[in-house]
Design a protein around this motif. Structure first.
Motif, PDB file in Angstrom:
ATOM      1  N   GLY A   1       0.808  -1.222   0.000  1.00  0.00           N
ATOM      2  CA  GLY A   1       0.000   0.000   0.000  1.00  0.00           C
ATOM      3  C   GLY A   1       0.838   1.268   0.000  1.00  0.00           C
ATOM      4  N   ASP A   2       2.105   1.155   0.397  1.00  0.00           N
ATOM      5  CA  ASP A   2       2.972   2.337   0.451  1.00  0.00           C
ATOM      6  C   ASP A   2       3.505   2.734  -0.926  1.00  0.00           C
ATOM      7  OD1 ASP A   2       2.782   2.878   3.137  1.00  0.00           O
ATOM      8  OD2 ASP A   2       4.384   1.507   3.689  1.00  0.00           O
ATOM      9  N   TYR A   3       3.343   1.851  -1.895  1.00  0.00           N
ATOM     10  CA  TYR A   3       3.872   2.158  -3.222  1.00  0.00           C
ATOM     11  C   TYR A   3       3.111   3.302  -3.896  1.00  0.00           C
ATOM     12  CZ  TYR A   3       7.319  -1.536  -3.438  1.00  0.00           C
ATOM     13  OH  TYR A   3       8.434  -2.291  -3.207  1.00  0.00           O
ATOM     14  N   PHE A   4       1.809   3.423  -3.570  1.00  0.00           N
ATOM     15  CA  PHE A   4       1.012   4.498  -4.207  1.00  0.00           C
ATOM     16  C   PHE A   4       1.445   5.874  -3.718  1.00  0.00           C
ATOM     17  CE2 PHE A   4      -1.479   0.624  -4.162  1.00  0.00           C
ATOM     18  CZ  PHE A   4      -1.588   0.433  -5.527  1.00  0.00           C
ATOM     19  N   PRO A   5       1.478   6.105  -2.374  1.00  0.00           N
ATOM     20  CA  PRO A   5       1.976   7.421  -1.946  1.00  0.00           C
ATOM     21  C   PRO A   5       3.422   7.664  -2.351  1.00  0.00           C
ATOM     22  CG  PRO A   5       1.533   6.006  -0.044  1.00  0.00           C
ATOM     23  CD  PRO A   5       0.989   5.320  -1.234  1.00  0.00           C
ATOM     24  N   SER A   6       4.225   6.574  -2.418  1.00  0.00           N
ATOM     25  CA  SER A   6       5.627   6.790  -2.788  1.00  0.00           C
ATOM     26  C   SER A   6       5.735   7.269  -4.238  1.00  0.00           C
ATOM     27  CB  SER A   6       6.463   5.540  -2.540  1.00  0.00           C
ATOM     28  OG  SER A   6       6.139   4.571  -3.467  1.00  0.00           O
TER      29      SER A   6
ATOM     30  N   MET B   1       3.206   5.240 -13.043  1.00  0.00           N
ATOM     31  CA  MET B   1       3.725   4.510 -11.869  1.00  0.00           C
ATOM     32  C   MET B   1       2.572   4.022 -10.998  1.00  0.00           C
ATOM     33  SD  MET B   1       6.946   6.881 -10.837  1.00  0.00           S
ATOM     34  CE  MET B   1       7.535   6.160  -9.359  1.00  0.00           C
ATOM     35  N   VAL B   2       1.610   4.931 -10.739  1.00  0.00           N
ATOM     36  CA  VAL B   2       0.479   4.556  -9.876  1.00  0.00           C
ATOM     37  C   VAL B   2      -0.310   3.415 -10.514  1.00  0.00           C
ATOM     38  CG1 VAL B   2      -1.702   5.365  -8.896  1.00  0.00           C
ATOM     39  CG2 VAL B   2       0.319   6.809  -8.741  1.00  0.00           C
ATOM     40  N   SER B   3      -0.587   3.540 -11.832  1.00  0.00           N
ATOM     41  CA  SER B   3      -1.414   2.495 -12.446  1.00  0.00           C
ATOM     42  C   SER B   3      -0.651   1.170 -12.529  1.00  0.00           C
ATOM     43  CB  SER B   3      -1.933   2.927 -13.817  1.00  0.00           C
ATOM     44  OG  SER B   3      -0.867   3.321 -14.618  1.00  0.00           O
ATOM     45  N   LEU B   4       0.655   1.235 -12.787  1.00  0.00           N
ATOM     46  CA  LEU B   4       1.419  -0.017 -12.831  1.00  0.00           C
ATOM     47  C   LEU B   4       1.460  -0.681 -11.457  1.00  0.00           C
ATOM     48  CD1 LEU B   4       4.382   0.681 -15.247  1.00  0.00           C
ATOM     49  CD2 LEU B   4       2.734  -1.152 -15.404  1.00  0.00           C
ATOM     50  N   PHE B   5       1.666   0.115 -10.417  1.00  0.00           N
ATOM     51  CA  PHE B   5       1.678  -0.443  -9.062  1.00  0.00           C
ATOM     52  C   PHE B   5       0.315  -1.039  -8.711  1.00  0.00           C
ATOM     53  CE2 PHE B   5       5.291   2.644  -7.837  1.00  0.00           C
ATOM     54  CZ  PHE B   5       6.234   1.703  -8.196  1.00  0.00           C
ATOM     55  N   PHE B   6      -0.733  -0.351  -9.158  1.00  0.00           N
ATOM     56  CA  PHE B   6      -2.083  -0.857  -8.879  1.00  0.00           C
ATOM     57  C   PHE B   6      -2.262  -2.250  -9.491  1.00  0.00           C
ATOM     58  CE2 PHE B   6      -6.517  -1.429 -10.138  1.00  0.00           C
ATOM     59  CZ  PHE B   6      -7.145  -1.303  -8.911  1.00  0.00           C
ATOM     60  N   PHE B   7      -1.856  -2.398 -10.745  1.00  0.00           N
ATOM     61  CA  PHE B   7      -2.049  -3.680 -11.404  1.00  0.00           C
ATOM     62  C   PHE B   7      -1.079  -4.747 -10.886  1.00  0.00           C
ATOM     63  CE2 PHE B   7      -4.635  -1.184 -14.170  1.00  0.00           C
ATOM     64  CZ  PHE B   7      -5.640  -2.059 -14.522  1.00  0.00           C
ATOM     65  N   VAL B   8       0.126  -4.329 -10.568  1.00  0.00           N
ATOM     66  CA  VAL B   8       1.112  -5.309 -10.071  1.00  0.00           C
ATOM     67  C   VAL B   8       0.691  -5.845  -8.704  1.00  0.00           C
ATOM     68  CG1 VAL B   8       3.466  -5.550  -9.204  1.00  0.00           C
ATOM     69  CG2 VAL B   8       3.080  -4.464 -11.394  1.00  0.00           C
ATOM     70  N   PHE B   9       0.367  -4.942  -7.769  1.00  0.00           N
ATOM     71  CA  PHE B   9       0.054  -5.411  -6.414  1.00  0.00           C
ATOM     72  C   PHE B   9      -1.396  -5.873  -6.278  1.00  0.00           C
ATOM     73  CE2 PHE B   9       3.740  -2.552  -5.705  1.00  0.00           C
ATOM     74  CZ  PHE B   9       4.631  -3.574  -5.422  1.00  0.00           C
ATOM     75  N   GLY B  10      -2.282  -5.304  -7.093  1.00  0.00           N
ATOM     76  CA  GLY B  10      -3.669  -5.788  -7.087  1.00  0.00           C
ATOM     77  C   GLY B  10      -3.740  -7.174  -7.703  1.00  0.00           C
ATOM     78  N   GLY B  11      -2.864  -7.457  -8.645  1.00  0.00           N
ATOM     79  CA  GLY B  11      -2.868  -8.764  -9.310  1.00  0.00           C
ATOM     80  C   GLY B  11      -2.088  -9.807  -8.536  1.00  0.00           C
TER      81      GLY B  11
ATOM     82  N   ASP C   1       3.344   1.563   8.431  1.00  0.00           N
ATOM     83  CA  ASP C   1       4.570   1.692   9.244  1.00  0.00           C
ATOM     84  C   ASP C   1       5.055   3.140   9.281  1.00  0.00           C
ATOM     85  OD1 ASP C   1       4.670  -1.057   9.798  1.00  0.00           O
ATOM     86  OD2 ASP C   1       5.551  -1.455   7.840  1.00  0.00           O
ATOM     87  N   GLY C   2       4.141   4.071   9.113  1.00  0.00           N
ATOM     88  CA  GLY C   2       4.496   5.492   9.144  1.00  0.00           C
ATOM     89  C   GLY C   2       4.780   6.058   7.764  1.00  0.00           C
ATOM     90  N   LEU C   3       5.224   7.303   7.761  1.00  0.00           N
ATOM     91  CA  LEU C   3       5.435   8.031   6.510  1.00  0.00           C
ATOM     92  C   LEU C   3       6.802   7.707   5.887  1.00  0.00           C
ATOM     93  CD1 LEU C   3       3.595  10.249   5.213  1.00  0.00           C
ATOM     94  CD2 LEU C   3       5.136  11.941   6.195  1.00  0.00           C
ATOM     95  N   ALA C   4       7.751   7.309   6.754  1.00  0.00           N
ATOM     96  CA  ALA C   4       9.142   7.151   6.308  1.00  0.00           C
ATOM     97  C   ALA C   4       9.317   6.194   5.115  1.00  0.00           C
ATOM     98  CB  ALA C   4      10.011   6.708   7.476  1.00  0.00           C
ATOM     99  N   PRO C   5       8.721   4.966   5.122  1.00  0.00           N
ATOM    100  CA  PRO C   5       8.959   4.074   3.978  1.00  0.00           C
ATOM    101  C   PRO C   5       8.517   4.682   2.647  1.00  0.00           C
ATOM    102  CG  PRO C   5       7.955   2.869   5.774  1.00  0.00           C
ATOM    103  CD  PRO C   5       7.908   4.307   6.155  1.00  0.00           C
ATOM    104  N   SER C   6       7.350   5.375   2.663  1.00  0.00           N
ATOM    105  CA  SER C   6       6.864   5.970   1.408  1.00  0.00           C
ATOM    106  C   SER C   6       7.787   7.089   0.951  1.00  0.00           C
ATOM    107  CB  SER C   6       5.457   6.535   1.579  1.00  0.00           C
ATOM    108  OG  SER C   6       4.616   5.563   2.072  1.00  0.00           O
ATOM    109  N   LEU C   7       8.266   7.893   1.923  1.00  0.00           N
ATOM    110  CA  LEU C   7       9.161   8.998   1.572  1.00  0.00           C
ATOM    111  C   LEU C   7      10.482   8.469   1.004  1.00  0.00           C
ATOM    112  CD1 LEU C   7       8.667  11.518   4.502  1.00  0.00           C
ATOM    113  CD2 LEU C   7       8.289  11.977   2.084  1.00  0.00           C
ATOM    114  N   LYS C   8      11.011   7.435   1.665  1.00  0.00           N
ATOM    115  CA  LYS C   8      12.260   6.828   1.188  1.00  0.00           C
ATOM    116  C   LYS C   8      12.059   6.244  -0.213  1.00  0.00           C
ATOM    117  CE  LYS C   8      14.102   5.369   5.673  1.00  0.00           C
ATOM    118  NZ  LYS C   8      14.279   4.191   6.528  1.00  0.00           N
ATOM    119  N   GLY C   9      10.920   5.568  -0.377  1.00  0.00           N
ATOM    120  CA  GLY C   9      10.598   4.969  -1.684  1.00  0.00           C
ATOM    121  C   GLY C   9      10.505   6.056  -2.748  1.00  0.00           C
ATOM    122  N   GLY C  10       9.824   7.151  -2.418  1.00  0.00           N
ATOM    123  CA  GLY C  10       9.665   8.264  -3.352  1.00  0.00           C
ATOM    124  C   GLY C  10      11.006   8.846  -3.750  1.00  0.00           C
ATOM    125  N   LEU C  11      11.878   9.005  -2.770  1.00  0.00           N
ATOM    126  CA  LEU C  11      13.211   9.569  -3.029  1.00  0.00           C
ATOM    127  C   LEU C  11      14.024   8.602  -3.899  1.00  0.00           C
ATOM    128  CD1 LEU C  11      15.102  11.907  -2.413  1.00  0.00           C
ATOM    129  CD2 LEU C  11      15.880  10.705  -0.391  1.00  0.00           C
TER     130      LEU C  11
END
Lengths: 384, 363
Positions: B38-43, B225-235, B177-187
């Motif tokens: 779920g953190d991949y979308f905000p990232s 990125m958002v749509s690919l993550f949606f299909f990858v993790f939703g699938g 697990d907080g904001l940090a993983p998404s921020l790190k992922g985004g960076l």
């Protein structure tokens, strides 16, 4: 000169791409085309791997007239790990294994009881293997199921796959693909499950028949208990995977039994917190047909009968889901329905407040709201 | 001297979108920050914001020195400085090329030809890229404009045919697990965006308003990125993270009627995008070098660099393949910041000081 080169380049590329392959080991006939893999743990700590492979000689020349044997071959090899055993098999026949055509991974009952994760890694890591390959448990050993012969020209793996895919029209059968199994094994709040199959030797013949037995539920990666009939239907329903199938209700006032055919079923689960506990509201919307009415004499359907049947269908669904989930939660502390995962997704803060989801399961409440619609009533509807 | 080749906004968008799409397609969780699905979308959204931040110097460059690339601006300070800058950025593009080629080789070697040596494929790919780069930016722009449509059609087809396999229960909650993983992922995602430098180097060759192409590209990149993550993790759910190339793995779920295994479509898109990215990087480094050194050697710069990159890939593959896997996101971000923010700032500052000094002299 430049123009000439531009003309020559595509011609050279075309001639290169039209030629044959030089890799003899890549020819289909030179490959060990795996159709099913059975894994049994052995006492020494290694594994016994049974491979069901395509007889490429036969498959390549079905009408040659020569006696090329059955369409499938079987081989059993032992090794420290699955990959070790498979490479041992490749060594013994001198063919490179091809896993991309594999349809089935089977674990023996004893192996499933000891734990399956260590033997699954090979299939997760191998890029050749498909994520959608079906996984099952054999009621006896994996070798028994994978090496079962169903007839000269019958692919056993194909037949097993067909049996498992029957969940599309049977509410007592469920299958599990590799990626779904791994997702459940990795989730601390869910319990993985696998179908259990049995190969039975037909009396007086050499052929075997394969049967779906029940569903094995795992705690972490070890088999914990088994679910049968109605419990499997409830499992399918809570995973919103009921597509078609039959169920019956006892409509004593009008007939001894009415069989309903499911045309459409949609299940929505809404997690909530209530009275410091967890409540799941399950909404089942089902469209059914009357498939069969068991009566001693000709019977005409009327409004009263329909209303009563509808009420009984609702009652059946509510009781089925409540009873089966309670049995799972209270007696086994298991959540194969993945309700915990839904709760975590919708109410993450509340989920964090529960130290151990599985230990908390006996206190979880399930409220089932069923709405069954009878669509086609068939013959004898003239009184409506 | 021949007429300078220029490309339109749509072609600029296509070329940098395909280049960035390749980075998304070749995403692998190995060596990346560990995140819940779920953190991949905000990232992805954070990545968009970080890319905006990383683009500050590009905005300034476009505003203060329209139609000039960094070597042109450095030339205002000193011709020697300009030469040094062109060599530095040529090396940055060459390194990016090595990483791209290494990923392509990893993909070809593990997914397409797992039992064969992928060297022949890589040689053909580099040769084709060298040829494309030697044809110039117009040819690259035209092929990108066509390729972007093919890629989008292929993605749309795969997404439609696997839509029924999406299971929203597979998504974990965002920020569990907080904001940090998404921020790190985004960076981490943002620090792979060499396209900001590509745009900066392409500025003199753009016909029209470059900012339009930039914002269209940024929006399309974040959405893809958002749509690919949606299909990858939703699938595939968390299982996707166990796979070497999750985006490729999800294509096996796509099926329509009796047809299945549409992963070949993705493979085609992947190779096409890699070809365009490598060609563009080859072209850009040659452009930079020819500006500061001998202009008539342009094609030599392309073919010699192509040869060097190929040799590095064939003989030192292991090291370069591992380059970005072994470097953590802080190191990557620091490397990226140095070339996207710090060095452009120094170049523009030097040019500004030089201009002020000459203005004072003239006054």
């Amino acid at each position: 000169m430049k123009k000439m080169l531009k003309l020559l380049l595509p011609l050279i590329l075309m001639t290169v791409s039209f030629c044959g392959c030089n890799y003899e080991s890549q020819e289909l006939k030179s490959r060990l085309i795996v159709q099913a893999i059975g894994i049994d743990a052995i006492e020494s700590g290694g594994v016994r791997v049974t491979l069901q492979t395509l007889n490429t000689e036969m498959a390549g020349n079905p009408n040659s007239g020569a006696n090329l044997g059955d369409i499938i071959n079987f081989m059993t090899v032992e090794g420290r790990t699955v990959s070790d055993a498979i490479s041992e098999a490749a060594k013994s026949v001198g063919k490179l294994p091809l896993l991309s055509q594999n349809r089935l991974i089977v674990f023996g009952r004893e192996t499933a009881q000891k734990g399956i994760y260590s033997d699954l890694d090979y299939f997760v890591r191998n890029a050749d293997n498909r994520a959608t390959v079906l996984v099952a448990v054999s009621d006896t050993t994996a070798e028994d199921l994978v090496s079962a012969k169903m007839g000269e020209s019958i692919l056993t793996a194909n037949s097993i796959e067909d049996i498992l895919k029957a969940m599309q029209f049977n509410t007592n059968i469920i299958n599990q693909e590799l990626y779904k199994l791994v997702n459940k094994l990795e989730c601390a709040c869910s319990n993985a499950f696998l179908p259990v199959l049995r190969a039975e030797q037909e009396t007086g013949g050499e052929k075997a028949s394969i049967h779906f037995v029940d569903v094995a539920v795992f705690d972490k990666d070890q088999m914990l208990f088994e679910m049968k009939d109605d419990a499997v239907t409830a499992l399918l329903m809570l995973h919103n995977q009921v597509k078609s199938g039959y169920f019956s209700v006892q409509n004593q006032e009008f007939s001894s039994e009415t069989v309903m055919k499911i045309r459409h079923c949609s299940v929505k689960v809404k997690p909530q917190t209530a009275n410091e506990g967890v409540l799941f509201t399950v909404r089942v919307k089902m469209e059914v047909d009357i498939a069969e009415i068991k009566t001693a004499e000709p019977f005409s359907i009327n409004e009263a009968y329909l209303a009563e049947t509808q009420r009984l269908c609702d009652e059946y669904i509510v009781s089925l889901l409540e009873k089966e989930t309670e049995d799972c939660f209270v007696n086994h502390n298991a959540d194969p329905y993945c309700l915990g995962r839904r709760f975590k997704r919708v109410l993450p803060k509340a989920f964090k407040g529960i130290p151990d989801w599985k230990a908390n399961l006996p206190s979880v409440d399930l409220k089932v709201l069923s709405k069954v619609e009878i669509n086609r009533v068939g013959n004898g509807a003239e009184n409506i | 001297m021949g007429k300078m080749q220029k490309i339109g906004i749509w072609q600029v968008f296509s070329i940098i979108f395909l280049s960035r799409l390749l980075t998304v397609l070749t995403y692998t969780s190995i060596g990346e920050e560990k995140m819940e699905t779920g953190d991949y979308f905000p990232s992805a959204l954070f990545a968009g914001l970080f890319i905006l931040l990383f683009s500050v110097m590009f905005f300034l460059q476009n505003k203060k020195y329209p139609g000039k690339d960094l070597t042109d601006i450095a030339y205002m300070a000193s011709p020697r400085f300009s030469r040094a800058i062109s060599v530095i950025y040529a090396l940055v593009f060459i390194l990016s090329m090595m990483v791209t080629l290494a990923r392509l080789e990893l993909f070809v070697g593990t997914i397409i030809f797992p039992e064969n040596d992928s060297a022949l494929f890589i040689i053909i790919c580099v040769l084709a890229s060298c040829y494309a780069a030697s044809l110039g930016i117009e040819a690259l722009g035209r092929v990108s404009a066509l390729s972007v449509m093919i890629s989008c059609a292929a993605f749309l087809f795969i997404m439609i045919t696997m839509a029924n396999k999406i299971d929203v229960t597979q998504f974990s909650p965002a920020f569990f697990d907080g904001l940090a993983p998404s921020l790190k992922g985004g960076l981490s995602f943002a620090s792979r965006t060499v396209e900001i430098l590509m745009l900066s180097a392409l500025l003199p060759k753009i016909n029209g308003k470059p900012m339009w192409a930039y914002f269209a590209w940024l929006t399309a990149t974040v959405l893809s990125m958002v749509s690919l993550f949606f299909f990858v993790f939703g699938g595939l759910g968390k299982f996707a993270l166990t796979q070497l190339f999750p985006v490729h793995s999800v294509a096996v779920l796509a099926e329509v009627g009796v047809f299945r295994r549409f992963d070949v479509l993705l493979t085609g898109v992947w190779i096409l995008s890699a070809f365009i990215k490598i060609s563009l990087l080859l072209y850009l480094q040659a452009e930079l070098l020819q500006k500061s050194f001998k202009a008539e050697w342009k094609n030599y710069y392309v073919f010699v660099t192509g040869g060097l990159v190929l040799a590095a890939q064939i003989f030192l593959a292991g090291n370069f393949t591992d380059y970005f896997y072994k470097t953590d996101y802080i190191m990557r971000a620091a490397y990226f910041t140095a070339f996207v923010l710090v060095l452009p700032a120094v170049i523009m500052l030097c040019a500004y000081i030089k201009r002020r000094k000459s203005d004072e002299k003239n006054a």
